[in-house]
Design a protein around this motif. Structure first.
Motif, PDB file in Angstrom:
ATOM      1  N   LYS A 141     -10.675 -32.289 -29.549  1.00  0.00           N
ATOM      2  CA  LYS A 141     -11.296 -33.536 -28.317  1.00  0.00           C
ATOM      3  C   LYS A 141     -10.008 -32.923 -27.508  1.00  0.00           C
ATOM      4  N   THR A 142      -8.544 -33.559 -27.271  1.00  0.00           N
ATOM      5  CA  THR A 142      -8.319 -33.451 -26.132  1.00  0.00           C
ATOM      6  C   THR A 142      -6.862 -32.347 -27.008  1.00  0.00           C
ATOM      7  N   PRO A 143      -6.526 -31.545 -27.492  1.00  0.00           N
ATOM      8  CA  PRO A 143      -5.104 -30.586 -27.235  1.00  0.00           C
ATOM      9  C   PRO A 143      -4.605 -30.474 -26.374  1.00  0.00           C
ATOM     10  N   MET A 144      -4.557 -31.124 -24.700  1.00  0.00           N
ATOM     11  CA  MET A 144      -3.351 -31.532 -24.071  1.00  0.00           C
ATOM     12  C   MET A 144      -2.536 -32.671 -24.351  1.00  0.00           C
ATOM     13  N   ILE A 145      -3.219 -33.633 -24.824  1.00  0.00           N
ATOM     14  CA  ILE A 145      -2.912 -34.983 -25.278  1.00  0.00           C
ATOM     15  C   ILE A 145      -2.312 -35.389 -26.176  1.00  0.00           C
ATOM     16  N   LEU A 146      -2.663 -34.504 -27.377  1.00  0.00           N
ATOM     17  CA  LEU A 146      -1.705 -34.502 -28.318  1.00  0.00           C
ATOM     18  C   LEU A 146      -0.409 -33.003 -28.122  1.00  0.00           C
ATOM     19  N   THR A 147      -0.328 -32.313 -27.432  1.00  0.00           N
ATOM     20  CA  THR A 147       1.019 -31.691 -26.780  1.00  0.00           C
ATOM     21  C   THR A 147       1.790 -32.605 -26.205  1.00  0.00           C
ATOM     22  N   MET A 148       1.608 -33.570 -25.533  1.00  0.00           N
ATOM     23  CA  MET A 148       2.241 -34.924 -24.835  1.00  0.00           C
ATOM     24  C   MET A 148       2.377 -35.809 -25.617  1.00  0.00           C
ATOM     25  N   ALA A 149       1.843 -36.657 -26.417  1.00  0.00           N
ATOM     26  CA  ALA A 149       2.412 -37.113 -27.779  1.00  0.00           C
ATOM     27  C   ALA A 149       3.280 -37.330 -28.514  1.00  0.00           C
ATOM     28  N   SER A 150       3.352 -35.177 -28.390  1.00  0.00           N
ATOM     29  CA  SER A 150       4.359 -34.659 -29.654  1.00  0.00           C
ATOM     30  C   SER A 150       5.525 -34.715 -28.702  1.00  0.00           C
ATOM     31  N   ILE A 151       5.951 -34.541 -27.606  1.00  0.00           N
ATOM     32  CA  ILE A 151       6.698 -34.264 -26.603  1.00  0.00           C
ATOM     33  C   ILE A 151       7.650 -35.618 -26.422  1.00  0.00           C
ATOM     34  N   GLY A 205      15.261 -39.391 -29.019  1.00  0.00           N
ATOM     35  CA  GLY A 205      16.632 -39.090 -29.034  1.00  0.00           C
ATOM     36  C   GLY A 205      16.636 -37.492 -28.989  1.00  0.00           C
ATOM     37  N   LEU A 206      15.876 -36.828 -28.778  1.00  0.00           N
ATOM     38  CA  LEU A 206      16.083 -35.298 -29.402  1.00  0.00           C
ATOM     39  C   LEU A 206      16.671 -34.541 -27.763  1.00  0.00           C
ATOM     40  N   PRO A 207      18.141 -34.281 -27.633  1.00  0.00           N
ATOM     41  CA  PRO A 207      18.693 -34.042 -26.933  1.00  0.00           C
ATOM     42  C   PRO A 207      18.629 -33.516 -25.210  1.00  0.00           C
ATOM     43  N   PRO A 208      17.562 -31.791 -25.218  1.00  0.00           N
ATOM     44  CA  PRO A 208      17.114 -31.804 -23.677  1.00  0.00           C
ATOM     45  C   PRO A 208      15.792 -33.154 -23.553  1.00  0.00           C
ATOM     46  N   LEU A 209      15.472 -34.319 -24.243  1.00  0.00           N
ATOM     47  CA  LEU A 209      14.755 -34.773 -23.475  1.00  0.00           C
ATOM     48  C   LEU A 209      15.276 -36.080 -23.031  1.00  0.00           C
ATOM     49  N   THR A 210      14.738 -36.908 -21.295  1.00  0.00           N
ATOM     50  CA  THR A 210      14.766 -38.044 -21.406  1.00  0.00           C
ATOM     51  C   THR A 210      15.631 -39.005 -22.922  1.00  0.00           C
ATOM     52  N   LEU A 244       8.198 -38.202 -16.609  1.00  0.00           N
ATOM     53  CA  LEU A 244       9.502 -38.813 -16.535  1.00  0.00           C
ATOM     54  C   LEU A 244       9.928 -39.606 -18.302  1.00  0.00           C
ATOM     55  N   SER A 245       9.195 -39.250 -18.922  1.00  0.00           N
ATOM     56  CA  SER A 245       9.832 -39.488 -19.962  1.00  0.00           C
ATOM     57  C   SER A 245      10.313 -38.538 -20.731  1.00  0.00           C
ATOM     58  N   THR A 246      10.171 -37.066 -20.152  1.00  0.00           N
ATOM     59  CA  THR A 246      10.677 -35.985 -20.929  1.00  0.00           C
ATOM     60  C   THR A 246      11.689 -35.598 -20.156  1.00  0.00           C
ATOM     61  N   LEU A 247      12.081 -35.339 -18.878  1.00  0.00           N
ATOM     62  CA  LEU A 247      12.201 -33.589 -17.837  1.00  0.00           C
ATOM     63  C   LEU A 247      13.634 -34.654 -17.069  1.00  0.00           C
ATOM     64  N   THR A 248      14.212 -36.645 -17.949  1.00  0.00           N
ATOM     65  CA  THR A 248      15.075 -37.174 -16.183  1.00  0.00           C
ATOM     66  C   THR A 248      16.132 -36.294 -16.639  1.00  0.00           C
ATOM     67  N   LEU A 249      16.173 -36.486 -17.916  1.00  0.00           N
ATOM     68  CA  LEU A 249      18.010 -35.620 -18.083  1.00  0.00           C
ATOM     69  C   LEU A 249      18.527 -36.048 -17.038  1.00  0.00           C
ATOM     70  N   PRO A 250      18.711 -34.288 -16.219  1.00  0.00           N
ATOM     71  CA  PRO A 250      19.345 -33.534 -15.379  1.00  0.00           C
ATOM     72  C   PRO A 250      19.679 -35.203 -14.621  1.00  0.00           C
ATOM     73  N   LEU A 251      18.774 -35.232 -14.213  1.00  0.00           N
ATOM     74  CA  LEU A 251      19.566 -36.900 -13.631  1.00  0.00           C
ATOM     75  C   LEU A 251      20.200 -37.787 -14.017  1.00  0.00           C
ATOM     76  N   SER A 252      21.333 -37.708 -14.994  1.00  0.00           N
ATOM     77  CA  SER A 252      21.649 -38.832 -15.745  1.00  0.00           C
ATOM     78  C   SER A 252      22.729 -39.322 -14.776  1.00  0.00           C
ATOM     79  N   SER A 253      23.630 -38.502 -14.215  1.00  0.00           N
ATOM     80  CA  SER A 253      24.597 -38.158 -13.637  1.00  0.00           C
ATOM     81  C   SER A 253      24.166 -39.700 -12.739  1.00  0.00           C
ATOM     82  N   GLN A 254      23.444 -39.097 -11.573  1.00  0.00           N
ATOM     83  CA  GLN A 254      22.826 -40.015 -11.209  1.00  0.00           C
ATOM     84  C   GLN A 254      22.309 -41.763 -11.140  1.00  0.00           C
ATOM     85  N   LEU A 255      21.851 -41.830 -13.052  1.00  0.00           N
ATOM     86  CA  LEU A 255      21.000 -43.019 -13.310  1.00  0.00           C
ATOM     87  C   LEU A 255      22.411 -44.100 -13.950  1.00  0.00           C
TER      88      LEU A 255
END
Length: 346
Positions: A236-246, A253-258, A333-344
Motif C-alpha cells: 500500500k505505502t512502500p515509501m512510508i516503509l522505506t522512511m520508517a526503516s531509515i 544511532g547509525l553513524p551517517p544519520l542524525t 530532519l531526522s536523518t540528514l542533519t549530521l553535517p550541522l553538528s558543529s553548529q548544534l
C-alpha cells in the motif's frame, strides 16, 4: 468526546510543561506537572476497553506517587530554608527525593515498569504525546537544578535505563512497546550527561523528539500496532516503509544519520570527564538497541509474510491517498542533519 472538552484538555496538556519550564518557583513547577498529568488521564481512558482503563490507572498511580514525593520535598525544603527554590545548602535527602520522583515521572529504570504497559494500552497518537511532550516538564526541572544532582545516582539511573531499554526491546513484536523501550534508553542517555553538560541533554531531547514524531506518524498512517501489520504495508505505502526503516536506523544511532549526533557528543563529553567505563557500557548497549531496530527493519521490509494472492493485486487507484506534508520534512530532519553538528553542539 465533546470537541470543546478536547480543546480544553489539549490546551491544558500544552500549558502544563510551558508553566513548568517558565517558572523558577518549585510550587509553580509542581502545578505545571499536575496540569499535564490530570489533563492526559481522560485521553488515556477514552477508549471503552479494559486495556485503556488499566493503562490510565497505572499511569495515574505512578505519576501521582511521584508528584506526592515532589510536593513533600518542596514543602520540607521551604520549611528548612524558607525559599521556594533549591539551594546549594539544601539537604541531600531532599535533592535525592526530587531526583528519584522525577525519574519515576520520566520512566527511568528501575522505575520504568509502567511505561511499556501504559504505552501498549493506549492509541498511537496519545502514545506520541506520552513519549515526547510529557517528558519535557520533568527534564526541564532536572535541567534547572543539574548542579545540585548527585552524579552517582544519575549514573546508576542512566546505565540501568540504557540497559533496560536495550534488553527490553529485544523480543518485542508490538510497535508501541518497542517505542516505549526506545524512550527509556534515550532518557538514560540524557540523564547520563546531565550533571556534566546539560546542553547536550537538551540537544538529545530535541533530536529524540525529531525521530519519534515521524516514526509514530508512519505507524499511525498504517494503523500498525504490530510488526506483522507494518510488514503488510509494502503493497500500500512502500515509501512510508522505506522512511520508517531509515528513521529506525537513525533511532539506533547509525553513524551517517542524525541519531548518531547526540550519542557521539555524549560519549565525547563523558570521556572528557573521565567516565570511560560508563561511556563504554553505553556504547555497547547502543549496539544492542541498533541490533533490534535492524531486526525490526529486516522483518518488515526484507521478508514477506504469508499473504493471499489477492492482496498483491490491490489497485492503488481506488484508494484515497492520505497526504501527509509534515512526514517528508521530519524524515529529512531526522536523518540528514549530521553535517550541522558543529553548529548544534557549540
Amino acid at each position: 468526546m465533546n470537541p470543546i472538552t478536547l480543546i480544553i484538555i489539549y490546551f491544558t496538556i500544552l500549558m502544563g510543561p510551558v508553566i513548568t519550564m517558565s517558572s523558577s518557583n518549585l510550587l509553580l513547577m509542581w502545578v505545571g506537572l499536575e496540569m499535564s498529568l490530570l489533563a492526559i488521564i481522560p485521553l488515556l481512558a477514552n477508549k471503552k476497553s479494559p486495556r485503556s482503563t488499566e493503562a490510565a490507572t497505572k499511569y495515574f498511580l505512578t505519576q501521582a506517587t511521584a508528584s506526592m514525593i515532589i510536593l513533600l520535598a518542596i514543602i520540607l525544603n521551604y520549611k528548612q530554608s524558607g525559599m521556594w527554590t533549591l539551594q546549594q545548602q539544601t539537604n541531600n535527602m531532599l535533592l535525592n527525593m526530587m531526583l528519584i520522583s522525577l525519574a519515576m515521572k520520566l520512566g527511568l529504570a528501575p522505575f520504568h515498569y509502567w511505561l511499556p504497559e501504559v504505552t501498549q494500552g493506549i492509541p498511537l497518537h496519545i502514545g506520541l504525546i506520552l513519549l515526547t511532550w510529557q517528558k519535557i516538564a520533568p527534564l526541564s526541572i532536572l535541567y534547572q537544578f543539574y548542579q545540585l544532582l548527585n552524579p552517582t545516582i544519575t549514573t546508576i539511573l542512566a546505565i540501568s535505563s540504557v540497559s533496560v531499554g536495550a534488553w527490553g526491546g529485544l523480543n518485542q513484536t508490538q510497535t508501541r512497546k518497542i517505542m516505549a523501550y526506545s524512550s527509556i534508553a534515550h532518557m538514560g542517555w540524557m540523564t547520563a550527561i546531565l550533571p556534566y553538560n546539560p546542553n547536550l541533554t537538551l540537544l538529545n531531547l530535541t533530536i529524540y523528539i525529531l525521530l519519534t514524531v515521524p516514526m509514530f506518524i508512519t505507524l499511525m498512517t498504517n494503523s500498525a500496532t504490530t510488526i506483522n501489520t507494518l510488514s503488510l504495508a509494502w503493497n500500500k505505502t512502500p515509501m512510508i516503509l522505506t522512511m520508517a526503516s531509515i528513521i529506525l536506523l537513525s533511532l539506533g544511532g547509525l553513524p551517517p544519520l542524525t541519531g548518531f549526533l547526540p550519542k557521539w557528543a555524549i560519549i565525547s563529553e563523558l570521556l572528557k570527564n573521565n567516565c570511560s567505563t560508563l561511556s563504554t557500557l553505553m556504547a555497547i548497549m547502543a549496539l544492542l538497541s541498533l541490533f533490534f531496530y535492524t531486526r525490526l527493519i529486516y522483518s518488515m521490509s526484507l521478508t514477506m509474510f504469508p499473504t493471499n494472492n489477492n492482496s498483491k493485486m490491490i489497485s492503488h487507484h481506488h484508494q484515497n491517498p492520505k497526504h501527509n506534508f509534515i512526514l517528508p520534512t521530519l524524515t529529512v530532519l531526522s536523518t540528514l542533519t549530521l553535517p550541522l553538528s558543529s553548529q548544534l553542539i557549540t
